[in-house]
Scaffold this motif. Sequence first.
Motif, PDB file in Angstrom:
ATOM      1  N   ASN A   1       5.654  11.143  -2.838  1.00  0.00           N
ATOM      2  CA  ASN A   1       4.775   9.971  -2.914  1.00  0.00           C
ATOM      3  C   ASN A   1       4.909   9.275  -4.262  1.00  0.00           C
ATOM      4  OD1 ASN A   1       2.233  11.918  -1.286  1.00  0.00           O
ATOM      5  ND2 ASN A   1       3.765  10.602  -0.357  1.00  0.00           N
ATOM      6  N   GLU A   2       5.169  10.070  -5.302  1.00  0.00           N
ATOM      7  CA  GLU A   2       5.393   9.467  -6.621  1.00  0.00           C
ATOM      8  C   GLU A   2       6.651   8.608  -6.592  1.00  0.00           C
ATOM      9  OE1 GLU A   2       5.369  12.398  -9.686  1.00  0.00           O
ATOM     10  OE2 GLU A   2       3.185  12.651  -9.600  1.00  0.00           O
ATOM     11  N   ARG A   3       7.662   9.064  -5.854  1.00  0.00           N
ATOM     12  CA  ARG A   3       8.887   8.256  -5.739  1.00  0.00           C
ATOM     13  C   ARG A   3       8.596   6.962  -4.968  1.00  0.00           C
ATOM     14  NH1 ARG A   3      13.843  11.532  -6.914  1.00  0.00           N
ATOM     15  NH2 ARG A   3      13.029  13.601  -7.379  1.00  0.00           N
ATOM     16  N   ALA A   4       7.758   7.061  -3.926  1.00  0.00           N
ATOM     17  CA  ALA A   4       7.382   5.853  -3.171  1.00  0.00           C
ATOM     18  C   ALA A   4       6.626   4.889  -4.081  1.00  0.00           C
ATOM     19  CB  ALA A   4       6.520   6.240  -1.965  1.00  0.00           C
ATOM     20  N   LEU A   5       5.724   5.451  -4.890  1.00  0.00           N
ATOM     21  CA  LEU A   5       4.958   4.602  -5.815  1.00  0.00           C
ATOM     22  C   LEU A   5       5.888   3.958  -6.836  1.00  0.00           C
ATOM     23  CD1 LEU A   5       2.277   3.539  -6.887  1.00  0.00           C
ATOM     24  CD2 LEU A   5       2.004   5.677  -8.162  1.00  0.00           C
ATOM     25  N   GLU A   6       6.845   4.731  -7.334  1.00  0.00           N
ATOM     26  CA  GLU A   6       7.819   4.198  -8.294  1.00  0.00           C
ATOM     27  C   GLU A   6       8.550   2.994  -7.688  1.00  0.00           C
ATOM     28  OE1 GLU A   6       8.422   4.925 -11.454  1.00  0.00           O
ATOM     29  OE2 GLU A   6      10.096   3.503 -11.582  1.00  0.00           O
TER      30      GLU A   6
ATOM     31  N   VAL B   1       0.865  -1.185   0.000  1.00  0.00           N
ATOM     32  CA  VAL B   1       0.000   0.000   0.000  1.00  0.00           C
ATOM     33  C   VAL B   1       0.899   1.231   0.000  1.00  0.00           C
ATOM     34  CG1 VAL B   1      -1.787   1.305   1.200  1.00  0.00           C
ATOM     35  CG2 VAL B   1      -1.853  -1.200   1.223  1.00  0.00           C
ATOM     36  N   VAL B   2       0.696   2.101  -1.002  1.00  0.00           N
ATOM     37  CA  VAL B   2       1.463   3.340  -1.087  1.00  0.00           C
ATOM     38  C   VAL B   2       0.561   4.500  -0.669  1.00  0.00           C
ATOM     39  CG1 VAL B   2       2.807   4.878  -2.580  1.00  0.00           C
ATOM     40  CG2 VAL B   2       2.806   2.400  -3.011  1.00  0.00           C
TER      41      VAL B   2
ATOM     42  N   VAL C   1       3.806  -1.025   3.835  1.00  0.00           N
ATOM     43  CA  VAL C   1       3.251   0.315   3.619  1.00  0.00           C
ATOM     44  C   VAL C   1       4.422   1.194   3.205  1.00  0.00           C
ATOM     45  CG1 VAL C   1       2.097   2.313   4.650  1.00  0.00           C
ATOM     46  CG2 VAL C   1       1.474  -0.010   5.386  1.00  0.00           C
ATOM     47  N   LEU C   2       4.280   1.867   2.047  1.00  0.00           N
ATOM     48  CA  LEU C   2       5.327   2.752   1.548  1.00  0.00           C
ATOM     49  C   LEU C   2       4.796   4.182   1.558  1.00  0.00           C
ATOM     50  CD1 LEU C   2       6.983   1.152  -1.625  1.00  0.00           C
ATOM     51  CD2 LEU C   2       8.196   2.240   0.248  1.00  0.00           C
ATOM     52  N   ALA C   3       5.584   5.106   2.087  1.00  0.00           N
ATOM     53  CA  ALA C   3       5.162   6.505   2.141  1.00  0.00           C
ATOM     54  C   ALA C   3       6.364   7.404   1.898  1.00  0.00           C
ATOM     55  CB  ALA C   3       4.545   6.810   3.505  1.00  0.00           C
ATOM     56  N   GLY C   4       6.114   8.674   1.676  1.00  0.00           N
ATOM     57  CA  GLY C   4       7.191   9.660   1.609  1.00  0.00           C
ATOM     58  C   GLY C   4       7.632  10.002   3.024  1.00  0.00           C
ATOM     59  N   ASN C   5       8.859  10.508   3.186  1.00  0.00           N
ATOM     60  CA  ASN C   5       9.344  10.824   4.538  1.00  0.00           C
ATOM     61  C   ASN C   5       8.626  12.027   5.135  1.00  0.00           C
ATOM     62  OD1 ASN C   5      10.651  12.609   2.758  1.00  0.00           O
ATOM     63  ND2 ASN C   5      12.424  12.812   4.092  1.00  0.00           N
TER      64      ASN C   5
END
Lengths: 323, 255
Positions: free
Chosen positions: B39-44, B4-5, B115-119
Amino acid sequence: MSNVLVLIEFSPRGEIAASARGLLAAAATLGSPVAVVVSATPLADDDVARLGELGAAGIYSAVTAAAGTVLLAPAVDALSGAVDAYEPAAVLAANSVDGREAAARLAVRVGGSVLADVVHVHNGNGTVVAQHSVFGGAYTVESVVEGGLPILTIRQGAIEGQAPTVQAELKTVSLGSNAEGVVLIDGFHDDPAGSARPELRSAATVVSGGRGLGSSANFVLVEQLADTLGAAVGASRAAVDAGYVAQTAQVGQTGVSVSPQLYIALGISGAIQHRAGMQTSKTIVAINKDEDAPIFDVADFGIVGDIFTVVPQLIEAVKARSN
Amino acid sequence: MKIVVLVKHVPDTAEERKLDLATGQLDREATGGVVDEINERALEAALRIKDSNKGTEVVAMTMGPEGAAQALRKALSMGADSGVHIVDDSLSGADTGRTAATLAAALRSTGFDVVLAGNESTDGRAGVIPAMLAEHLQLPLLGSLISAEIADGAVSGVRQGEGGTLDIHTGLPAVLTVTERFPEARFPNFKGILTAKRKPVTTLSASRLGVQAPVSRTVVISTVERPPRPAGRKLIDDGTAANELAEFLVANRLV
């Protein structure tokens, strides 16, 4: 007087982190500062003395074998133990990578709320009032916590001064270590930063370079002016992305926010994202060959010119005047 | 593996962002909204795992008003398999504590391995939501990563700390946050944009998730706009500008 907990971090070399001074100074304006420290071995006498010098009336020293091998969990356990022991009016941590994660977990664990990236605190009739500098200083916002423990992350370099020196009362506790569901540390690598220069976030003068430098070899021009002025070195994101300088030097929206007495922008166009990290500087100087660069909109003194001509002349002129 | 991003619909940092001076809340009318770049980097990062292992499921989750659905649409067009949108008038102006409690409930109901998120987001910049989620979910957090390796049941990565980097690892499930050192995100291609319209988006509300507002909350008590900086001097260099600047610095006791 009510207790105020302060999470103390250590530098990779085992020294008390530079953030401790400002945190203890802020805590002293709210109540009686208690330093919360996690270490693998009992706290050295030097560290106890140093924390007292910085204003810690109490030290909650949590000793655990997990310090140094388990990421952050010991700090959160120590803070939560100290919350039980001292019933504080507030908890302060640095707005650092570790500090904000510890603050966030503590808020959920003990039923508090986080006031983030605080630049000033005061006691307003018994309530802890936090001030934030929002959208690169475009707004000043004050906030409080209702119905729970205020947990503040303090912007590094934002709090000036030092708390009065006291004799710290040491309380040592031993902390159990839980190896389940934790993050383990396998190794540490020092940043190869030029540590001879002042720290970017707290420096009185910052010299920053941008894309206009053209190459990492040319970036030495920024360092030369910085060293002439005793300044810290910063950079725009464009310069960081181009590989001229390490990411830790990045000033702006997604880098470090600085408010020095003097900020000198060299070859930086001044995109809104860069201005968000430096436009609260007391005096701003910009040198750029593009007359229409937006950096001139916020500059107190702007020179439209070639940095490779102007900066060496400036270095000579400053040296001549300081002799 | 199910990733989940977390994505956030934020004001574009290339425009002048505004706060409502009466409420201290974001003025969403003032600027266009975009998916926060981090968040785009996390999604990538999630999509690269999916590229090399087709069995990976990538879910994009956001909490925000109706307009935040655009952020999910963008994530789906980049390659996420489905979206979850937590939208509810009662969540307007939610602080970090309330946001984290709500997201944690949504994550429990959606299910995940990672779970992936931006810092940190570019608007709030508090950088506390991922750690709050990890605490709610009783999970390890690998925060502030500059690289990560996610494999069967375990994750390792390099964390950017204050004075250097740390090599760290833990088991799954876990929460991870990425920094700007992660690779830039791909652009949605034409096929992605077309198929995004057919991908499922689940809408959740706070009441449906059964989340109560936490007792403790933050309250904004004042919001003041900074006066604009007065215009300064601007010289065109004719060979004497450096000298004038040196005099200006000396006169203002800056050197």
